[in-house]
Design an enzyme around this catalytic site. Structure first.
Site, PDB file in Angstrom:
ATOM      1  N   VAL A 290       0.840  -1.200   0.000  1.00 56.11           N
ATOM      2  CA  VAL A 290       0.000   0.000   0.000  1.00 56.11           C
ATOM      3  C   VAL A 290       0.873   1.248   0.000  1.00 56.11           C
ATOM      4  O   VAL A 290       1.777   1.378   0.818  1.00 56.11           O
ATOM      5  CB  VAL A 290      -0.924   0.044   1.244  1.00 56.11           C
TER       6      VAL A 290
ATOM      7  N   LYS B 175      -6.176  -1.612  -1.815  1.00 53.18           N
ATOM      8  CA  LYS B 175      -5.406  -0.936  -0.769  1.00 53.18           C
ATOM      9  C   LYS B 175      -6.309  -0.530   0.394  1.00 53.18           C
ATOM     10  O   LYS B 175      -5.919  -0.635   1.565  1.00 53.18           O
ATOM     11  CB  LYS B 175      -4.696   0.285  -1.359  1.00 53.18           C
TER      12      LYS B 175
END
Lengths: 431, 431
Positions: free
Chosen positions: B132, B205
């Site tokens: 992420v 994410k």
């Protein structure tokens, strides 16, 4: 699971929030740690004092020395601040095998070697996220997330009081004294604001950040420090007119050859387009430039009871997890042993404002002084008003020593009536 | 000290940078880990391919399965991406006692349970900072620094491609298609931009961030997802006129009662004064609102070979240190088991632009529809041009279901010629 027991040293602004959160978040904390966290005792100076939180009176003690070595204590949290008795208590705690969490920037910056050495010798955990930039997770990213990268520079606003004052001066045109008074009235500045406005607080944080970023030892005494008391409303207005804003910056940077580091705290002009320019009020933000990661910024509340307590609690959870796993966190990493170079060797840029006689040939004489010291000029702006004129120059990058010598030379020119202001310019160059 | 040996799966944009940095930073890495890191092998699909980095041909292999279980491998780094064969290889590696570092957001968001379960069952390290927001240290702060705090909301720009497109539309007035073409020409968007512009990448994410922030399990399928393909130049201009900017946001939030969480990805208007508003180009930034820490922001490069490799290297160092200490890092923490509530229960605000007949009584009819669904109006702006008028309304906070029903009701009004645009407004309310 057997509870882990926490001894708290100090129950002031931060300590009282730690007590509150250990109570209110008990279930969540137990789930995260894998065992309950219990308060074993709270060392205070006076038992009868009013506090911001209800503490079981049976937990209070004035005997901090006895508390930190008690068999039923696993983790010692130091939020007293200052050098002594904080240092002695932490050393005693580590010698007794306790994990230590501290928010003490002054001690770590002044005598980190002793405290980190004790952690190493005793195989004890020493966590200190709360010591720099309050709640902003900064030390863990520097120590761990960027452990596989090479940090070139750390550039940040790490003192909320001075940022509040400079922000007010910028947005309202206030003088330094008026902005300081407002900050004091609102509780952002203390009655004696010296530690903040003279840059001592920021310098301690800069020393800690530089040590972590460059894996070397830096103490507060290594930090070049200038405060904001000489920043005038005219400086702020002049910066604004040129698209800059003045911030008190902590700057930790490798030299160009990578063999030394410079660490400094001083007011500087940064372009209004720089991400740090929009950090207002008492907020903190730190910019990290690393070789592979590029430019990173961390932003948040740099002080205050609850934010600082959040960082302390995060460290308590880490130490608690380590104790359950029978391990410890990362040690201080000072293998690089880079010397700290003097301010004169720092490469920077100057914004210089001169009051000069308004007649032909003035610029030529001024430019000659710059040239003599090998400092090249990036921009010049001249504004005449009657007999006088104001000459504003911004230099290219040069050593601070050459820039200082240039200023000395300018002061000696008869056509220069006064050097109205000198300020460094940062945030325009990338490594 | 005996070297720790790293097996790399994949040698593309990220993998080649990992190989380069393991070589270039070898001395620093060894000092930080306490032992040298060595490349044991690199699994690739085709041996003869040109790569961005020189790899000793003896290290290359097409037999990834054999590589991940080799006795001389300590740490397996997975940068292939996608579900298979990445998942099988990671499971095999963990079963063989290896520590695993991965950048694989798709796998963690789609089937995190399997991978995290394998880590737990095998007592293996699983680190995934690079999955992420690229180089931005985000997962470690959420998992560790904020472990003693309570996160209320995570609000971020986690996809660089869409941020680049929206930023171009905002700064130049370009249409979506023109901005997309420019992004493709510059390499910010792929030939098939679906994963980015339809929000799939951001949704994966968001699922990972929500899981970490709220200690619960969230999968990509739980995320309400809307892309940016319907955002028009008119929407962008209208937002600008009202002091807003449109961003593709990933929003993970606890419900007001704290008993469920909402996770969504959609374009939204945010005030230009919000710190996320100034995040330009392909940069990422994530805002975290926690009970004690307050508002934190993390900013940096969200993608790219070197930045992502920086995050991977940080994780490799962590796993290596753990192996030397004979321990492992924090496990997945999903104790909270909070349900993910449907989008209809999410509380938000709408910006609605209507083409209406320009005659008296129009606003009253429109307001009646809002009132019928218990949605109150914060601001109204009406602009007449000839027979037509444009009515722009911004609601107060209401459930997404009530807001949707309001829009349906407006579409049925004869005086409403068209619902020109509907967009959520975020970033004005604090928890």
């Amino acid at each position: 699971m057997k509870p882990l027991r926490v001894a708290l040293l100090g129950c002031g602004v931060v300590g009282s929030q730690v007590v509150r959160l250990l109570g209110e978040q008990a279930d969540d904390l137990a789930a995260r740690v894998g065992a309950p966290l219990e308060l074993a005792g709270v060392a205070v100076r006076r038992l009868g004092r009013r506090r911001d939180v209800d503490v079981d009176p049976a937990l209070l003690t004035t005997d901090a020395e006895a508390l930190v070595t008690r068999d039923d204590v696993d983790i010692v949290v130091e939020v007293i601040g200052g050098i002594e008795p904080a240092r002695s208590l932490m050393l005693k705690a580590m010698a007794a095998g306790k994990g230590v969490v501290t928010a003490n920037k002054a001690l770590l910056a002044e005598d980190g070697a002793t405290v980190h050495g004790a952690a190493r010798d005793n195989g004890a955990d020493l966590y200190f996220e709360a010591s720099v930039a309050g709640a902003i997770p900064l030390l863990r990213p520097l120590r761990e997330s960027l452990a596989g990268d090479r940090v070139h520079r750390v550039l940040g606003i790490v003192n909320g009081t001075t940022n509040y004052i400079l922000d007010k001066m910028d947005t309202t045109g206030a003088t330094f004294n008026d902005a300081l008074e407002e900050a004091q009235a609102l509780g952002y500045a203390e009655a004696d604001p010296t530690a903040d406005v003279e840059g001592f607080d920021a310098a301690a944080k800069a020393a800690i950040l530089a040590g972590l970023a460059f894996h070397t030892r830096v103490t507060a005494a290594d930090v070049h420090r200038e405060g904001i008391t000489d920043v005038t409303a005219t400086d702020v207005a002049s910066a604004r007119a040129m698209g800059y804003v003045i911030k008190l910056l902590a700057i930790c940077a490798r030299s160009d050859d990578g063999r030394s580091v410079g660490v400094r705290v001083h007011p500087a002009m940064i372009p209004r387009t720089h991400p740090l320019a929009s950090v207002g009020e008492a907020y903190n933000a730190v910019f990290v430039e690393a070789e592979s990661a590029g430019r990173l910024m961390f932003y948040g509340a740099g002080a205050g009871g609850a934010p600082t307590a959040s960082a302390v609690l995060g460290d308590i959870v880490a130490v608690a997890r380590n104790r359950i796993a029978g391990t410890r966190g990362p040690e201080e990493s000072v293998y690089a042993e880079l010397p700290v170079h003097p301010m004169g060797e720092t490469v920077t840029r100057y914004h210089v404002s001169l009051d000069v006689a308004d007649k032909p040939g003035v610029l030529a004489k001024v430019a000659e002084v710059f040239a003599k010291h090998d400092v090249s000029i990036q921009t010049v702006r001249q504004e005449g008003h009657g007999d006088d004129a104001q000459l504003v120059l911004v230099s290219h990058r040069a050593s601070d020593a050459a820039l200082s010598a240039t200023i000395e030379g300018l002061r000696e020119l008869s056509i220069v009536r006064a050097v109205a202001s000198v300020m460094r310019v940062e945030g325009e160059d990338t490594p």
